[in-house]
Motif scaffolding. Structure first.
Motif, short mmCIF file in Angstrom:
data_model
loop_
_atom_site.label_atom_id
_atom_site.label_comp_id
_atom_site.label_asym_id
_atom_site.label_seq_id
_atom_site.Cartn_x
_atom_site.Cartn_y
_atom_site.Cartn_z
N SER A 56 3.30 -50.15 -20.93
CA SER A 56 3.54 -49.58 -19.60
C SER A 56 2.21 -49.33 -18.91
CB SER A 56 4.30 -48.25 -19.72
OG SER A 56 5.62 -48.48 -20.10
N ALA A 57 2.25 -49.33 -17.56
CA ALA A 57 1.01 -49.15 -16.80
C ALA A 57 0.44 -47.76 -16.99
CB ALA A 57 1.28 -49.41 -15.32
N ARG A 59 -1.39 -45.63 -14.77
CA ARG A 59 -1.73 -45.58 -13.34
C ARG A 59 -1.40 -44.21 -12.79
NH1 ARG A 59 0.40 -50.90 -11.72
NH2 ARG A 59 2.35 -49.78 -11.53
N ASP A 63 5.37 -43.16 -8.73
CA ASP A 63 6.59 -42.36 -8.73
C ASP A 63 6.92 -41.92 -10.16
OD1 ASP A 63 7.03 -42.36 -6.08
OD2 ASP A 63 8.57 -43.93 -6.08
N PRO A 64 7.47 -40.70 -10.32
CA PRO A 64 7.73 -40.19 -11.67
C PRO A 64 8.58 -41.15 -12.50
CG PRO A 64 8.19 -38.50 -10.03
CD PRO A 64 7.86 -39.75 -9.28
N ASN A 65 8.25 -41.26 -13.76
CA ASN A 65 9.03 -42.00 -14.75
C ASN A 65 9.26 -43.47 -14.39
OD1 ASN A 65 9.51 -39.88 -16.71
ND2 ASN A 65 10.71 -38.90 -15.08
N ILE A 68 7.51 -46.15 -17.98
CA ILE A 68 8.04 -45.66 -19.27
C ILE A 68 8.65 -46.82 -20.04
CG2 ILE A 68 8.42 -43.29 -18.50
CD1 ILE A 68 11.35 -44.00 -18.00
N ASP A 69 8.70 -46.66 -21.34
CA ASP A 69 9.21 -47.72 -22.23
C ASP A 69 9.69 -47.02 -23.50
OD1 ASP A 69 6.95 -47.53 -24.24
OD2 ASP A 69 5.85 -47.90 -22.37
N LEU A 73 8.97 -43.01 -24.66
CA LEU A 73 10.08 -42.04 -24.73
C LEU A 73 10.45 -41.69 -26.17
CD1 LEU A 73 12.42 -43.36 -21.88
CD2 LEU A 73 10.82 -41.44 -21.83
N SER A 157 4.64 -31.64 -17.04
CA SER A 157 5.75 -30.72 -16.79
C SER A 157 5.49 -29.96 -15.50
CB SER A 157 5.88 -29.70 -17.92
OG SER A 157 5.50 -30.23 -19.14
N HIS A 159 7.10 -26.57 -13.54
CA HIS A 159 8.02 -25.47 -13.83
C HIS A 159 8.61 -24.92 -12.54
CE1 HIS A 159 6.37 -25.90 -17.74
NE2 HIS A 159 5.16 -25.65 -17.30
N SER A 173 12.31 -26.79 -16.22
CA SER A 173 11.14 -27.63 -15.98
C SER A 173 11.58 -29.07 -15.77
CB SER A 173 10.18 -27.57 -17.17
OG SER A 173 9.79 -26.23 -17.41
N LEU A 174 10.80 -29.81 -14.97
CA LEU A 174 11.05 -31.23 -14.77
C LEU A 174 9.90 -32.01 -15.39
CD1 LEU A 174 12.32 -31.34 -11.07
CD2 LEU A 174 13.65 -31.19 -13.18
N ILE A 175 10.25 -33.10 -16.09
CA ILE A 175 9.24 -33.82 -16.85
C ILE A 175 9.10 -35.26 -16.35
CG2 ILE A 175 8.39 -34.33 -19.16
CD1 ILE A 175 9.16 -31.48 -19.07
N PHE A 177 7.12 -38.71 -17.48
CA PHE A 177 6.46 -39.29 -18.66
C PHE A 177 5.48 -40.42 -18.33
CE2 PHE A 177 10.26 -37.52 -20.89
CZ PHE A 177 9.55 -36.62 -21.67
N ILE B 69 -0.09 -55.36 -18.80
CA ILE B 69 1.09 -54.58 -18.42
C ILE B 69 2.36 -55.42 -18.60
CG2 ILE B 69 2.28 -53.42 -16.50
CD1 ILE B 69 -0.52 -52.82 -15.33
N LEU B 73 11.11 -49.69 -18.92
CA LEU B 73 12.52 -49.38 -18.73
C LEU B 73 12.81 -48.99 -17.29
CD1 LEU B 73 13.00 -47.29 -21.99
CD2 LEU B 73 13.89 -49.59 -21.55
N ARG B 75 14.12 -46.65 -14.58
CA ARG B 75 14.20 -45.20 -14.55
C ARG B 75 15.62 -44.68 -14.40
NH1 ARG B 75 11.06 -41.89 -9.96
NH2 ARG B 75 12.72 -42.66 -8.61
N PHE B 90 13.14 -35.81 -15.82
CA PHE B 90 14.02 -35.18 -16.82
C PHE B 90 14.02 -33.68 -16.57
CE2 PHE B 90 12.56 -39.11 -18.64
CZ PHE B 90 13.65 -39.62 -19.33
N VAL B 92 14.71 -30.04 -18.10
CA VAL B 92 14.82 -29.41 -19.42
C VAL B 92 14.89 -27.89 -19.27
CG1 VAL B 92 13.56 -31.30 -20.52
CG2 VAL B 92 12.32 -29.26 -19.77
#
Lengths: 503, 100
Positions: A56-57, A59, A63-65, A68-69, A73, A157, A159, A173-175, A177, B69, B73, B75, B90, B92
């Motif tokens: 995954s990049a 960078r 944009d959030p998430n 991801i791969d 995760l 994260s 909060h 909280s929002l995560i 990755f 690269i 997945l 999103r 996500f 939590v």
């Protein structure tokens, strides 16, 4: 582990090392009788295209998430594979910091925290890739480097609820990755730093080195370089005091402030007969204080064990040599080179600034084009702040200007005016521009006549100067410059006035 | 392994691993772990001074991938499989307080 949306990071893995204080030397820098002892842990994100163990990049700002791969995760069955370029960048860091590069392994650092979904961070533990180096500050003092090891970054994260985005009392909280798995090198210094200013110099120099070798963009404001400080105080000749780890320092300026605050806090506690507790403390930029973050004794029980999904890393001697051969000249060596060429001390502001901007090659090119290297250094520092490493003005044009100056054809003030025109136009012939402005040196006879007139017009200043008040020279030279409308060479005027006092 | 594992050790490790063990499970687990550790004590008893520690069962070092690269997945699909999501992230429960 991440404690707020802004700070993050892994607690140092260097906790097993024991340092002992040496005997008092009498040369310690003391604050109310106490000596400050600081070690720094700096995390830098490596300038790779992809993550440390997956494709995954890597960078900032996406944009959030979206990067991801399965490995990021921690999905069942996902297997990490080491990024060769990340290893190479880590080796560059090790070489730049005079470390030994050694065979190394990866461990799992186990903890439950939502910013690392597989419930462990992969890090190097007892066999890090780089060990036993040093970083030389601009004044030559060496700060020992314990280790510089590879590890993966955590997710981010944020909060919500509670008070002001703090982790304590938050509702949820929002995560994101995207950052989880980004390659980091953690650079752990020995506790060789003795003042807040040295800490600032260390981080500034480290940042310059990291950028120079292309290992990281090292932007503290974007979090690609993060700094934790281990701070303690002791009386010289006695064992080191209990240390506190300061986190959430987001700029070099904050680092200095946080260390100064923390030193004062510990000194005041000691002087009041209280005991400093070993704990992690959080720097609050707004109130300018550090606050207790956690002091749970079992918080650091990470149960490290060898990562079974990765094989050992044994860089060959040939690979290490190839990385070494490809290293660019480091900022310290560039400063030394420019210092040697100009005769200006390596830690003088002009040298520091010009090398930081990467304009030292240009200054040397001006000298190679026949220009005066000392004047070139001054002009590049003063007039090229908005230019990059390769200014648009041809080196030969600046060389021409410096020659007019050192030959006394134009004054330093006039040279600045001519240079402003040259910079604005992206180049130009200094002789022609000076002539067009009517700048020409006064001949010696005219200059001497003018100086005589100035001395006659300023009898009080002249009398003071003759009676040994050297600072009266300033008023006389100023008057001469005014009388000549800036055409006179200040140095020549000074020499003439001195000669007249002797004569 | 000169010291036998105690129930207190098991309680601590269970807590770190977020395992909720009742007293009977703690007793049973302590006995089972003690049995395993006795096996390691047998190994400890051997003279292995000239045997190199084994970091990895595979005879491999330096397994790398190139820094290229590859799309990961989707999103929305990933977040749809998560217990809770909000704003592309996500969601939590509060992070501190899990220990109490």
């Amino acid at each position: 582990m991440s404690e707020t949306s802004v700070s993050q990071g892994t607690t140092g893995t260097a906790g097993s090392f024991v340092y002992t204080a040496g005997p008092a030397t009498g040369n310690e820098i003391l604050i109310d009788g106490w000596e400050l002892i600081v070690g720094l842990e700096v995390h830098v994100e490596l300038a790779t295209l992809t993550k440390l163990f997956s494709a995954s990049a890597n960078r900032f700002g996406d944009d959030p998430n979206t990067n991801i791969d399965p490995v990021t995760l921690g999905l069942p069955g996902a297997l990490p594979v080491l990024n060769r370029h990340a290893v190479e960048l880590a080796m560059r860091i090790g070489l730049a910091l005079n470390c030994t590069i050694q065979p190394s392994t990866f461990h799992r650092k186990n903890y439950f925290y939502p910013d690392m979904p597989k419930a462990y961070q992969i890090s190097q533990y007892d066999q890090p890739i780089n060990v036993n180096g040093f970083l030389a500050l601009p004044d030559g003092k060496q700060i020992g480097i314990e280790r510089a090891h590879l590890e993966e970054d955590t997710g981010k994260s944020t909060h919500f609820g509670g008070t002001g985005g703090r982790i304590h009392g938050s509702d949820y909280s929002l995560i994101d990755f995207n950052r989880a798995g980004v390659p980091l090198v953690e650079i752990v210094s020995r506790p060789d730093i003795r003042t807040a200013e040295e800490a600032r110099q260390y981080v500034t120099e480290l940042r310059s080195i990291l950028v120079a070798i292309g290992a990281s963009d090292a932007k503290m404001e974007e979090g690609s370089m993060r700094c934790d400080a281990n701070v303690s105080v002791h009386k010289p000749g006695t064992p080191y005091g209990t240390r506190c780890e300061i986190k959430n320092v987001n700029s070099i300026r904050s680092l200095g402030r946080a260390i100064e605050y923390e030193a004062r806090r510990q000194i005041d506690m000691n002087d009041a007969g209280e005991t400093v507790r070993q704990e992690t403390r959080h720097w609050d930029e707004n109130d300018g204080r550090t606050h207790t973050l956690r002091s749970k004794e079992d918080a650091d029980d990470y149960r490290y064990f060898l990562e079974p999904d990765l094989v050992p890393l044994h860089p060959s001697a040939e690979w290490i040599q190839a990385v070494r051969d490809a290293m660019p000249m480091l900022p310290g060596a560039r400063r030394a080179r420019l210092s040697q060429a100009t005769g200006v001390p390596a830690d003088a502001e002009a040298i520091m600034v010009v090398v930081e901007r990467g304009q030292d090659d240009y200054v040397l090119a001006v000298a190679a084009a026949g220009g005066d290297v000392g004047r070139a250094l001054v002009h590049v520092k003063e007039a090229f702040a908005d230019e990059g490493a390769t200014p648009t003005v041809p080196a030969a044009d600046l060389a021409g200007l410096t020659l007019l100056e050192v030959r006394g054809s134009i004054t330093a003030t006039q040279a600045k005016t001519v240079l402003a025109d040259i910079v604005a136009a992206g180049g130009g012939d200094a002789t022609a521009i000076a002539a067009a402005k009517g700048f020409e040196a006064m001949d010696t006879g005219a200059l001497e006549a003018m100086v005589d007139q100035v001395l006659a017009d300023n009898p009080v200043a002249w009398a003071k100067y003759c009676s040994g008040e050297d600072k009266a020279m300033g008023a006389l030279v100023g008057a001469a410059m005014k009388a000549s409308q800036g055409k006179a060479d200040g140095k020549l005027v000074t020499a003439l006035v001195q000669a007249k006092r002797k004569g | 392994m000169s010291e036998r594992i105690t129930t207190a050790d098991v309680v601590k490790v269970a807590k770190l691993a977020r395992l909720d063990l009742d007293p009977a499970a703690i007793e049973r687990t302590t006995a089972q772990l003690a049995g395993m550790l006795e096996h390691f004590a047998d190994i400890d008893a051997l003279d292995l001074g000239d045997v190199q520690p084994m970091n990895q069962p595979y005879p491999l070092v330096n397994v790398f991938r190139d820094d290229v690269i590859v799309a990961g997945l989707n999103r929305d699909e990933v977040l749809a499989a998560a217990p809770d999501a909000e704003d592309g992230r996500f969601r939590v429960p509060p992070i501190l307080g899990l220990d109490s």
